[in-house]
Design an enzyme around this catalytic site. Structure first.
Site, PDB file in Angstrom:
ATOM      1  N   GLY A   1      40.724  -3.215 -25.327  1.00  0.00           N
ATOM      2  CA  GLY A   1      40.701  -1.831 -25.790  1.00  0.00           C
ATOM      3  C   GLY A   1      41.610  -1.719 -26.992  1.00  0.00           C
ATOM      4  O   GLY A   1      42.475  -2.566 -27.200  1.00  0.00           O
ATOM      5  N   THR A   2      41.398  -0.673 -27.790  1.00  0.00           N
ATOM      6  CA  THR A   2      42.129  -0.676 -29.042  1.00  0.00           C
ATOM      7  C   THR A   2      43.093   0.472 -29.279  1.00  0.00           C
ATOM      8  O   THR A   2      44.233   0.395 -28.865  1.00  0.00           O
ATOM      9  CB  THR A   2      41.150  -0.796 -30.208  1.00  0.00           C
ATOM     10  OG1 THR A   2      40.063   0.080 -29.947  1.00  0.00           O
ATOM     11  CG2 THR A   2      40.645  -2.207 -30.327  1.00  0.00           C
ATOM     12  N   THR A   3      42.647   1.570 -29.900  1.00  0.00           N
ATOM     13  CA  THR A   3      43.644   2.481 -30.454  1.00  0.00           C
ATOM     14  C   THR A   3      43.972   3.675 -29.562  1.00  0.00           C
ATOM     15  O   THR A   3      43.074   4.352 -29.072  1.00  0.00           O
ATOM     16  CB  THR A   3      43.158   2.983 -31.828  1.00  0.00           C
ATOM     17  OG1 THR A   3      42.755   1.847 -32.587  1.00  0.00           O
ATOM     18  CG2 THR A   3      44.259   3.717 -32.552  1.00  0.00           C
TER      19      THR A   3
END
Lengths: 280, 253
Positions: free
Chosen positions: A52-54
């Site tokens: 997952g990122t931001t």
């Protein structure tokens, strides 16, 4: 006398031994194999798992907002388009996670339980500072896996009932904790999100403005980071935006976020770089 | 050297049961009864910090009378059991029936083990269901027996006479205010037929498992002013913080 708790039988001695109010400590003593970080990985193997990122967060007058995009990637492939990365931790706090999705979600589950368990045993809730510290030790427990590429980097936001304001804590993979002033971002798109918020943030934002600010930041992160997903108008998948105020945790409904996301997307049609801050 | 007395197993068990019963009879009673929206717990308890009624899990609560250190120990064991089970499987897999079984085994083993003194506690484990029919109330005695109770149950010193009073007056579908007032009336009964005492909100510990609560955790304490209003017959009192739209979760307390 020892019996397993899966069927019926007498509660094992560990259950009736007076001790810590922490569920994590109890697990460590009684069922260490259930703690995410305690599982070993085969040596030298590189595990590919969705990431997952931001995650972004911003303090506003009367609370704090925390938001995350919906994309999970595995290498250059989009593994999931509607993953959830922002969760309520308890009534007055939330946690957003960037990093290895599987581990992070498990860590959140354990963290939620840790706070609830303490509340039930003690009959009182932990201070916001106390909650942030519990999260530190959980990340530290995951360090071994982080060294093998399975890092979890959460962000913790909550309303401090004692101080009467929203607060944000960010972490690194080693569990290093720092309180952020005003706004913060973590994950692969965080550099772009932080740049965006730096230009737009003011310290007298309303909840509505702060919600718009974080969606703008996520839009900018998705604009420049391939691992961050922007608002998906075709599939109606929008970022998750959660507000925490004196009234507790509240996740914005889909129509509420859709309205913000659509108005931002509309504006970007004529101004692709988004709102402009004054030069001086 | 003197010869040890022979004590028949029947006599030994009867003595242990008598010992536990006497310990429990010294304490004030706890009343648990169903009402339209769930299950309400009313205890006579002047302490704000040492609870007789507690949350165990989402839909499950615990009430106890007897020795505080013993039932507190069991309560913590129950919370650990529920949290561990919910974490290993799913939150839906934690049930009052399972918890009551574990308590029964635990109490039963302690009761019949020669090395330990029997616990002087009586417990209630209750789970609120989606409808009144699905509500479950279990009473556990020190020897490890489980009794599956319907509608209402009383444990503690004066349980028989309180239970009689309550049994004649309890009916299905009561409002919360009515149920709490009935519970308080029955707690205030004098065992020897004297005039009933007056119980003030400060002397009471009241909590509910409210199936209408939109949060996952259905347990809620009713405190201070809210309890006062409820005792005065204000039906809307307990719903105070539940009236907000579902999107704005109110605080737990």
């Amino acid at each position: 006398m020892e019996a397993n708790t899966r069927g019926t039988g007498r509660l094992p001695a560990a259950f009736l031994t007076p001790g810590s109010s922490s569920f994590l400590d109890f697990l460590a003593e009684h069922k260490p194999e259930l703690i995410p970080g305690h599982r070993g990985l085969p040596e030298g193997a590189v595990v590919e798992a969705p990431h997952g990122t931001t995650i972004v967060a911003a303090v506003f007058d009367g609370g704090v907002v925390i938001a995350g995009d919906r994309r999970a990637t595995m290498g250059n492939v989009i593994a999931q388009r509607d993953i959830e990365k922002v969760f309520p931790a308890d009534e007055y706090s939330a946690v957003g996670i960037a990093g290895t999705a599987g581990l992070a979600v498990e860590m959140v589950r354990l963290f939620q339980l840790e706070l609830e368990h303490y509340e039930k045993i003690e009959g009182a809730t932990l201070s916001l500072e106390g909650k942030a510290n519990r999260l530190t030790s959980m990340i530290r427990g995951n360090l071994g896996m982080a060294m093998q590429g399975l890092a979890v980097v959460p962000m913790f936001a909550g309303y401090d009932l004692d101080l009467g304001r929203g607060r944000i804590f960010s972490y690194d993979v080693t569990g290093g904790r720092s309180e952020e002033r005003g706004f913060a971002a973590t994950g692969s798109g965080s550099v772009f999100a932080r740049g965006s918020m730096k230009k737009l943030y003011r310290d007298d934002l309303t909840a509505e403005q702060a919600s718009t600010l974080v969606v703008q930041a996520l839009y900018d992160a998705a604009d420049d980071d391939s691992a961050t997903g922007g608002p998906d108008l075709a599939r109606k998948i929008f970022p998750i935006v959660s507000l925490i105020t004196e009234d507790g945790f509240r996740r914005l409904t889909e129509p509420e976020v859709a309205r913000i996301a659509v108005s931002i997307t509309d504006q970007r049609l004529s101004h692709p770089n988004g709102p402009q801050a004054p030069l001086l | 050297m003197s010869t040890p007395f022979y004590v028949s197993p029947q006599q030994a068990m009867a003595d242990r049961a008598e010992y536990a019963r006497k310990g429990i009879a010294r304490g004030r009673s706890v009343v648990v009864l169903t009402y339209a929206d769930g299950i309400v717990f009313v205890a006579e308890n002047t302490s704000r910090a040492l609870h007789k009624v507690s949350e165990i899990y989402d839909k499950i609560a615990f009430a106890a009378v007897g020795r505080y250190n013993e039932f507190e120990n069991l309560r913590i064991g129950g919370v650990r059991y529920a949290d561990l089970r919910g974490y290993s499987y799913d939150r839906a897999d934690v049930t009052a029936r399972g918890l009551a079984n574990v308590y029964a085994q635990t109490l039963g083993t302690i009761f019949s083990s020669v090395g330990e003194k029997p616990y002087e506690v009586e417990l209630i484990v209750a789970e609120v269901g989606r409808t009144t029919e699905e509500d479950q109330i279990y009473r556990l005695t020190p020897d490890g027996s489980i009794v599956d109770e319907k509608n209402y149950v009383v444990v503690g010193g004066n349980a028989d006479s309180i239970g009689n009073y309550l049994g004649q007056r309890h009916r299905g579908g009561m409002g919360l205010s009515e149920a709490v007032r009935l519970a308080v009336d029955s707690l205030a009964r004098d065992a020897n037929g004297g005039s009933p005492r007056t119980l003030t909100p400060e002397q009471l510990e009241v909590a509910v498992l409210d199936r209408q609560r939109f949060q996952q955790r259905k347990f809620k304490r009713i405190l201070g002013g809210q309890l006062g209003r409820l005792l005065d017959g204000d039906q809307s009192a307990a719903a105070d913080d539940e009236e907000k739209p579902a999107a704005t979760p109110p605080s737990d307390e």
